[in-house]
Design an enzyme around this catalytic site. Structure first.
Site, PDB file in Angstrom:
ATOM      1  N   TRP A 257       0.796  -0.980  -0.039  1.00  0.00           N
ATOM      2  CA  TRP A 257       0.023   0.067   0.119  1.00  0.00           C
ATOM      3  C   TRP A 257       0.995   1.264  -0.035  1.00  0.00           C
ATOM      4  O   TRP A 257       0.422   2.396  -0.105  1.00  0.00           O
ATOM      5  CB  TRP A 257      -1.048   0.151   1.058  1.00  0.00           C
ATOM      6  CG  TRP A 257      -0.199  -0.255   2.409  1.00  0.00           C
ATOM      7  CD1 TRP A 257      -0.556  -1.472   3.155  1.00  0.00           C
ATOM      8  CD2 TRP A 257       0.589   0.426   3.307  1.00  0.00           C
ATOM      9  NE1 TRP A 257       0.329  -1.483   4.079  1.00  0.00           N
ATOM     10  CE2 TRP A 257       1.140  -0.243   4.629  1.00  0.00           C
ATOM     11  CE3 TRP A 257       0.935   1.864   3.251  1.00  0.00           C
ATOM     12  CZ2 TRP A 257       1.814   0.139   5.420  1.00  0.00           C
ATOM     13  CZ3 TRP A 257       1.924   2.132   4.422  1.00  0.00           C
ATOM     14  CH2 TRP A 257       2.393   1.348   5.216  1.00  0.00           C
ATOM     15  N   ASN A 258       1.965   1.270   0.354  1.00  0.00           N
ATOM     16  CA  ASN A 258       2.724   2.568   0.279  1.00  0.00           C
ATOM     17  C   ASN A 258       2.976   3.208  -0.741  1.00  0.00           C
ATOM     18  O   ASN A 258       3.286   4.410  -0.927  1.00  0.00           O
ATOM     19  CB  ASN A 258       4.223   2.145   0.989  1.00  0.00           C
ATOM     20  CG  ASN A 258       5.034   1.202   0.277  1.00  0.00           C
ATOM     21  OD1 ASN A 258       4.672   0.336  -0.396  1.00  0.00           O
ATOM     22  ND2 ASN A 258       6.415   1.041   0.552  1.00  0.00           N
TER      23      ASN A 258
ATOM     24  N   LEU B  98       0.055   2.270  -6.759  1.00  0.00           N
ATOM     25  CA  LEU B  98       0.071   1.784  -8.382  1.00  0.00           C
ATOM     26  C   LEU B  98       1.517   1.766  -8.806  1.00  0.00           C
ATOM     27  O   LEU B  98       1.840   0.721  -9.873  1.00  0.00           O
ATOM     28  CB  LEU B  98      -0.473   3.038  -9.185  1.00  0.00           C
ATOM     29  CG  LEU B  98      -0.697   2.724 -10.787  1.00  0.00           C
ATOM     30  CD1 LEU B  98      -1.431   1.567 -10.978  1.00  0.00           C
ATOM     31  CD2 LEU B  98      -1.463   3.853 -11.417  1.00  0.00           C
TER      32      LEU B  98
ATOM     33  N   GLU C 169      10.228  -9.105  -1.892  1.00  0.00           N
ATOM     34  CA  GLU C 169      10.841  -7.850  -1.772  1.00  0.00           C
ATOM     35  C   GLU C 169      10.123  -7.520  -0.220  1.00  0.00           C
ATOM     36  O   GLU C 169       9.052  -7.355  -0.153  1.00  0.00           O
ATOM     37  CB  GLU C 169      10.655  -6.625  -2.822  1.00  0.00           C
ATOM     38  CG  GLU C 169      11.557  -5.707  -2.771  1.00  0.00           C
ATOM     39  CD  GLU C 169      11.117  -4.534  -1.682  1.00  0.00           C
ATOM     40  OE1 GLU C 169      11.171  -4.617  -0.597  1.00  0.00           O
ATOM     41  OE2 GLU C 169      10.681  -3.525  -2.455  1.00  0.00           O
ATOM     42  N   LEU C 170      10.823  -7.604   0.856  1.00  0.00           N
ATOM     43  CA  LEU C 170      10.322  -7.662   1.928  1.00  0.00           C
ATOM     44  C   LEU C 170      10.749  -6.465   2.794  1.00  0.00           C
ATOM     45  O   LEU C 170      11.072  -5.351   2.311  1.00  0.00           O
ATOM     46  CB  LEU C 170      10.636  -9.028   2.768  1.00  0.00           C
ATOM     47  CG  LEU C 170      10.306 -10.359   1.902  1.00  0.00           C
ATOM     48  CD1 LEU C 170      10.902 -11.498   2.733  1.00  0.00           C
ATOM     49  CD2 LEU C 170       8.706 -10.297   1.651  1.00  0.00           C
TER      50      LEU C 170
ATOM     51  N   VAL D 229       8.511   3.510   3.774  1.00  0.00           N
ATOM     52  CA  VAL D 229       9.324   2.976   2.380  1.00  0.00           C
ATOM     53  C   VAL D 229      10.096   1.708   3.059  1.00  0.00           C
ATOM     54  O   VAL D 229      10.930   1.922   4.061  1.00  0.00           O
ATOM     55  CB  VAL D 229      10.273   4.195   2.005  1.00  0.00           C
ATOM     56  CG1 VAL D 229      11.141   3.568   0.888  1.00  0.00           C
ATOM     57  CG2 VAL D 229       9.487   5.309   1.767  1.00  0.00           C
ATOM     58  N   CYS D 230      10.174   0.603   2.324  1.00  0.00           N
ATOM     59  CA  CYS D 230      10.834  -0.344   2.625  1.00  0.00           C
ATOM     60  C   CYS D 230      12.415  -0.365   2.466  1.00  0.00           C
ATOM     61  O   CYS D 230      13.100  -0.856   3.412  1.00  0.00           O
ATOM     62  CB  CYS D 230      10.632  -1.581   1.722  1.00  0.00           C
ATOM     63  SG  CYS D 230      10.754  -1.302  -0.067  1.00  0.00           S
TER      64      CYS D 230
ATOM     65  N   CYS E 223      15.744   6.147  -7.194  1.00  0.00           N
ATOM     66  CA  CYS E 223      15.320   4.744  -7.823  1.00  0.00           C
ATOM     67  C   CYS E 223      15.150   4.893  -9.041  1.00  0.00           C
ATOM     68  O   CYS E 223      14.459   6.051  -9.644  1.00  0.00           O
ATOM     69  CB  CYS E 223      14.068   4.113  -6.984  1.00  0.00           C
ATOM     70  SG  CYS E 223      13.481   2.941  -7.611  1.00  0.00           S
TER      71      CYS E 223
END
Length: 505
Positions: A163-164, A167, A262-263, A295-296, A455
């Site tokens: 959800w972060n 889309l 991706e955790l 943000v992961c 990124c």
């Protein structure tokens, strides 16, 4: 842009059209900045997952794959480019939906939509290039054999996304999967699904073949779990919590099904004493407070050289005080709400536990006084942290940064690697040789030098250790969804000659 009077009411996007969930249930959509219910989304269950997977399976094999899975990459590229064009046309509207759904500042959401369009365009180009890479020859030591490689779509893929960046994170999976020739079932987080459902509308508008992309929304236990365990799904790609990733691995292992994960993360930012402090402070802020820290890869562990620690923290507090925290629709907002009440409570508990364990809340740690509603949290800076504390070891996923000092480069690296996670890390120093040494020493899949969080779709993204495995973005993202096939043929007119022929009668 004014908020719409009503959120569009969408069904599940299955087989190229909209349909109501089998049980007729829907989940409320809450604007986290106002706590108001602004709409609802369909709640899929196992029966809906079955329909979506069946539609994807039919689309993959329809007419022997001529219309999608075995079509030239240029055919798939045409659709991906059309999706990108529609995203650009609808950028303002999609950004607004994203903000209302997730609480992120409108400017950030608009930037996300630009990245979404760019990602579809990038993978359209890779889809076209894939045609020219087929039948790549392999050099063999025996002249009577020839060998080449085919890259084929892996099949029907289940894409489970967070959800972060609703889309954008979906696009990181959808675009390469479709470019490869896979068909897909996308299951976004129930906390922020609106723009992913709009992607279904865009696919219908551009005439994407029915069943190529199916989008189901609902709870993880009711929709995500049946998708992960479905026997006719050939691969699962998941971004989310480490605990959920473990369960997906266990489920997939029962069917020897490939997964990419991706955790979580607890990334370090190392700052040496030779830096421009204000420049470094801004990167520290961006690394942990952008997107409200959700943000992961957030560099939420700040490691400061002891010679500059006090000056750095004084400036960090000053910069944190200057952040505009407001309704995310307001111009200039740089810190919106977190995504939900549950996330708000979780973050506040982390802060409370840090205080109870003896850490110092140097700044923040509470709701901003001028915002009485919404799930807002001040940017929070925590010092006097020990490596045994929860705040040092566990992912917060909020605007919270914890600080430790170091004396030597070796100590900095040891602290940086003192984590179960390995998604990202960063180092800021004017000594580029030192930066290069540290980039090799940090145990993570991504390292940033003199920055944090840039990124690019062209560069690989993914982690080590408990941050998962596999890489997204770039060519690596496309390879996630391709199966490599070796084809070898015997080219001699002579018999192989391994066996002696039977005697002639």
């Amino acid at each position: 842009m004014a908020a719409p009077s009503a959120i569009p009411r969408r069904g599940l996007f299955i087989g190229g059209g909209w349909r109501e969930p089998s049980l007729g249930r829907r989940l409320p959509v809450v604007n986290p900045a106002t706590e108001a219910t602004i709409g609802d989304i369909p709640a899929a269950t196992a029966e809906d997952v079955e329909l979506a997977v069946s539609a994807a399976r039919d689309a993959f094999g329809r007419d022997g794959g001529r219309h999608w899975s075995r079509a030239p990459g240029a055919v798939r590229a045409k659709y991906l480019k059309a999706i990108a064009a529609k995203i650009k046309d609808k950028k303002s509207y999609l950004a607004l939906l994203e903000t209302l759904d997730s609480g992120k500042p409108l400017d950030e959401a608009a930037g996300d939509m630009e990245d979404v369009a760019a990602c579809f365009e990038y993978y359209a180009d890779l889809a076209e290039a894939l045609d020219g890479k087929q039948r790549a020859p392999i050099s063999l030591p025996m002249e009577n054999f020839e060998s080449y490689v085919l890259k084929e779509p892996i099949g029907v893929v289940g894409l489970i996304t967070p959800w972060n960046y609703p889309l954008l994170m979906a696009t990181w999976k959808v675009a390469p999967a479709l470019a490869a020739g896979c068909t897909a079932v996308l299951k976004p987080s129930e906390l922020a699904s609106l723009t992913c459902l709009e992607l279904g509308g865009i696919c219908a508008e551009i005439g994407l073949p029915p069943g190529v992309l199916n989008i189901i929304t609902g709870l993880g236990t009711e929709a995500g779990a049946p998708l992960a365990s479905h026997p006719h799904v050939d691969k699962i790609a998941f971004t989310g919590s480490t605990e959920t990733g473990k369960r997906i691995m266990i489920t997939a292992s029962q069917m020897v099904k490939p997964v990419s994960l991706e955790l979580g993360g607890k990334s370090p930012l190392i700052v040496f004493d030779d830096v421009d402090i204000d420049k470094a402070v801004e990167w520290a802020m961006f690394g942990c407070f952008a997107n409200a820290g959700q943000v992961c890869s957030a560099t939420s562990r700040l490691l400061l050289h002891e010679k500059i620690a006090k000056r750095f923290l004084d400036r960090l507090v000053a910069w944190a005080k200057s952040i505009k925290i407001s309704d995310p629709l307001e111009e200039g907002c740089r810190l919106g709400s977190v995504v939900s009440e549950g996330q708000y409570q979780k973050i506040m508990k982390f802060i409370s536990t840090a205080r109870c364990e003896g850490a110092t809340i140097l700044y923040g740690g509470a709701r901003p006084q001028h915002l009485k509603r919404g799930f807002f949290i001040e940017p929070t800076i925590i010092t006097n942290v020990s490596t045994s504390m929860q705040i040092w070891r566990e992912e917060v996923f909020g605007p919270v940064i914890c600080v430790k000092e170091f004396r030597t480069e070796r100590e900095a690296v040891e602290l940086a690697n003192d984590t179960h996670y390995g998604l990202a890390g960063a180092v800021i120093s004017n000594d580029l040789e030192r930066c290069e040494r540290i980039s090799k020493a940090i145990q993570s899949g991504i390292v940033w030098i003199n920055c944090s969080q840039p990124c690019f779709v062209q560069a690989p993204w993914g982690g080590n250790k408990r941050s998962g495995f596999g890489r997204e973005l770039g060519q690596w993202g496309l390879d996630n969804y391709l199966s490599v096939k070796q084809v070898t043929k015997y080219c001699s007119d002579e018999p192989y000659g391994w066996y002696r022929p039977p005697s002639k009668l």
